[in-house]
Design an enzyme around this catalytic site. Structure first.
Site, short mmCIF file in Angstrom:
data_model
loop_
_atom_site.label_atom_id
_atom_site.label_comp_id
_atom_site.label_asym_id
_atom_site.label_seq_id
_atom_site.Cartn_x
_atom_site.Cartn_y
_atom_site.Cartn_z
N VAL A 1 39.60 34.92 33.35
CA VAL A 1 38.87 36.13 33.99
C VAL A 1 39.91 37.24 34.15
O VAL A 1 39.93 37.80 35.20
CB VAL A 1 38.44 35.41 35.52
CG1 VAL A 1 37.16 34.55 35.42
CG2 VAL A 1 39.65 34.83 36.13
N SER A 2 40.93 37.02 33.29
CA SER A 2 41.71 38.34 33.63
C SER A 2 41.07 39.69 33.43
O SER A 2 41.47 40.91 33.56
CB SER A 2 43.18 38.18 32.71
OG SER A 2 42.58 38.07 31.39
N CYS A 3 39.99 39.32 32.98
CA CYS A 3 39.23 40.50 32.41
C CYS A 3 38.19 41.10 33.45
O CYS A 3 36.93 40.88 33.33
CB CYS A 3 38.34 40.39 31.14
SG CYS A 3 39.02 38.69 30.49
N ILE A 4 38.63 41.89 34.26
CA ILE A 4 37.88 42.05 35.52
C ILE A 4 37.99 43.84 36.04
O ILE A 4 39.05 44.09 35.94
CB ILE A 4 37.69 41.19 36.81
CG1 ILE A 4 39.00 40.67 36.66
CG2 ILE A 4 36.50 40.64 36.93
CD1 ILE A 4 39.08 39.57 37.71
#
Ligand SMILES: Cc1cc2nc3c(=O)[nH]c(=O)nc-3n(C[C@H](O)[C@H](O)[C@H](O)COP(=O)(O)OP(=O)(O)OC[C@H]3O[C@@H](n4cnc5c(N)ncnc54)[C@H](O)[C@@H]3O)c2cc1C
Lengths: 413, 104
Positions: B101-104
């Site tokens: 979930v580093s992609c936020i």
């Protein structure tokens, strides 16, 4: 005289300022001092950095004195912190001063570091390579855009996480509008380059909104993990050998937490402070809390998120003072407007568990704002946010209908 | 949405993007099969990376390309050579853990 304890807030940006205004209302002034420190005396409205390059906002719209947003009872120290000594409960400042704390609230935000990527801050930096995540960067870019004759415009994200993750996409949309109005859109080729697999960070939003890029004739290069910038041939290269040429590169360099976090050994590999995602207490020490962009929690780094976090953290600081158990109440709620150009905007709302949803906001079934749909009303909402920011949000005045915890009413899953 | 998928005689739960949703269902055979689906032929070095990723996941450490580059197991360049294009996505898929979930 009774010895007073000290709450020290480090950083007087969005997070620190909200916290100071909230705490002052509830904390007993006979037992507690509240001190807030910042390296500068200027508060920047960073969401305005998106509009500055296009001449939509002026410099005066985005900066005001920090002091004017702080309550009189709070002591403001304009100094740069150099080290947090958690064992001794002390913060050292560059001037040699040190301040003891009983409770520390870290609100030092995040900044860009263009030296992370080879060649990014090379000879072409601020000539054909720009950022808009700093005041200076946005200003320099405005001068460049005013006279630029066209060519390949590459809008680029270096790596995640970045604050306000939709800002680079908004920049692309506004650029399309800007060059269209100048009558030179046909001379500008816009490419959006991202390390993610799609234009938006959330799959649901990507699926719903990718049409916008097509409609605006913006090319997208995804899964691009930049290795270096070639200043001579003007191109960016990625680890798998992909190469994207540019005439004008507008990049968002690596975002990192403040250097003081690194020097104090309190951060992760990007200097963000390990923080409990529900209570916002740091994992470093029970009397250290973290708010805003400085945390490592898995939600967007944005002013709206900071505002939601502040409500929860405020409660938890009071509980900590009363020696009560902290509540793991923060749900990752984020709410952001996305400018799509031509006087329209989108609004998205999500949290740790729910991807961006469709529906109405802030009042279930009524709105007036529509989630995940472009509208003029949303655009006015985005512009009104600046007023709300300076006049309500920073001063911790409640914003009608907008709640810290994400409301599921009126939304479609 | 969670779907069932048949793989080398096992039934696994996967999401729309093909990421396993229940790590306890994972075994090396499944890892091998997921690798083949993603056009990767596994070598000891690949397995070293997968093991590292799984350990970090079990310890609740958020993963990122940068983190793996600093792991001492591989540098970023090697990581791309082992799992071309989108290495973190491919490697976490093979490792049977959720997409980071580093992609936020
Ligand atoms: C281009 C752009 C567009 C954006 N658009 C939006 C938007 O539309 N909506 C939205 O909600 N958010 C938006 N944001 C994000 C928003 O501005 C940030 O999330 C928010 O400001 C975070 O607040 P903060 O207090 O954590 O950090 P900041 O506001 O950055 O404050 C950190 C403060 O700490 C101080 N500091 C740092 N280190 C030290 C030290 N060692 N000693 C003393 N002081 C120190 C700094 O001087 C600074 O004042 C945008 C950001 C950018 C860059």
């Amino acid at each position: 005289m009774k010895h007073k304890k000290n709450i020290l807030i480090l950083g007087a940006g969005t997070a620190g300022t909200i916290m100071a205004n909230q705490l002052v209302k509830e904390v007993d002034p006979h037992s507690w001092h509240i001190t807030i420190a910042d390296a500068t005396d200027t508060h920047y409205y960073q969401p305005g950095f998106l509009f500055l390059p296009f001449g939509i906002y002026d410099e005066e719209d985005v900066k005001k004195p920090i002091r004017s947003f702080l309550p009189d009872e709070v002591k403001f120290v304009q100094e740069k912190a150099s080290e947090i000594k958690s064992e001794e409960q002390q913060v050292l400042f560059e001037s040699g001063k040190n301040i003891h704390y009983d409770i520390l609230i870290i609100a030092t935000g995040s900044t860009i570091d263009s030296s992370e990527i080879e060649g990014m801050n090379g000879p072409e930096w601020r000539k054909s390579i720009f950022d808009f995540y700093t005041f200076e960067g946005a200003k320099a870019l405005r001068e460049k855009l005013a006279t630029w004759g066209g060519g390949k415009l590459v809008v680029h994200i270096t790596e995640m996480p970045i604050k306000c993750p939709v800002a680079p996409l908004e920049f692309s949309f506004l650029a399309d509008d800007f060059f269209g109005k100048k009558g030179m859109r046909d001379k500008v080729d816009i490419t959006y380059v991202t390390p993610l697999s799609g234009a938006f960070t959330k799959p649901r939003a990507t699926q719903k909104l990718e049409y916008l890029l097509k409609e605006k004739n913006i090319n997208i290069v995804s899964d691009f993990a930049i290795e270096s910038v070639d200043n001579e041939n003007k191109s960016i290269k990625d680890y798998s050998g992909k190469e994207v040429p540019f005439d004008l590169l507008v990049t968002v360099p690596t975002n990192k937490g403040s250097q003081v976090i690194e020097k104090s050994g309190l951060g992760d590999e990007l200097n963000f402070v390990p923080t409990d995602k529900g209570t916002l207490q740091s994992k470093v020490s029970p009397n250290i809390f973290v708010l805003g962009d400085a945390t490592n929690i898995p939600t967007s780094k944005a002013g709206s998120v900071t505002h939601f976090q502040a409500e929860i953290l405020f409660e938890n600081v009071l509980r900590f003072i009363r020696k009560e158990e902290l509540l793991p109440e923060f749900d990752g709620h984020a709410n952001c407007f996305i400018e799509t150009g031509k006087g329209k905007a989108l609004l998205i709302d999500f949290n740790y568990d729910h991807e961006p949803v469709e529906g109405t906001f802030p009042i279930a079934g009524i709105g007036p704002l529509r989630l995940l749909k472009e509208s003029r009303m949303n655009h006015w909402g985005k512009l009104a946010f600046r007023w709300v920011y300076w006049n309500m949000l920073l001063k911790a005045r409640p914003i009608p209908f907008v709640k810290a915890r994400m409301s599921l009413a009126g939304k479609n899953f | 949405m969670i779907m069932l998928k048949e793989l080398v005689g096992n039934t696994i739960d996967v999401n729309e993007e093909g990421f396993m949703t229940d790590f306890t269902q994972w075994n090396t055979q499944i890892g091998e099969a997921l690798a083949t689906e993603n056009e990767i032929s596994m070598t000891p070095k690949h397995w070293e990376v997968i093991t590292y990723i799984q350990t970090e996941y079990k310890n609740n450490v958020p993963l990122s390309i940068r983190k793996i580059g600093k792991s001492g197991v591989v540098d970023i360049k090697e990581f791309y050579t082992l799992f071309p294009n989108a290495p973190l996505k491919t490697a976490t898929k093979i490792a049977g853990i959720p997409k980071p979930v580093s992609c936020i």
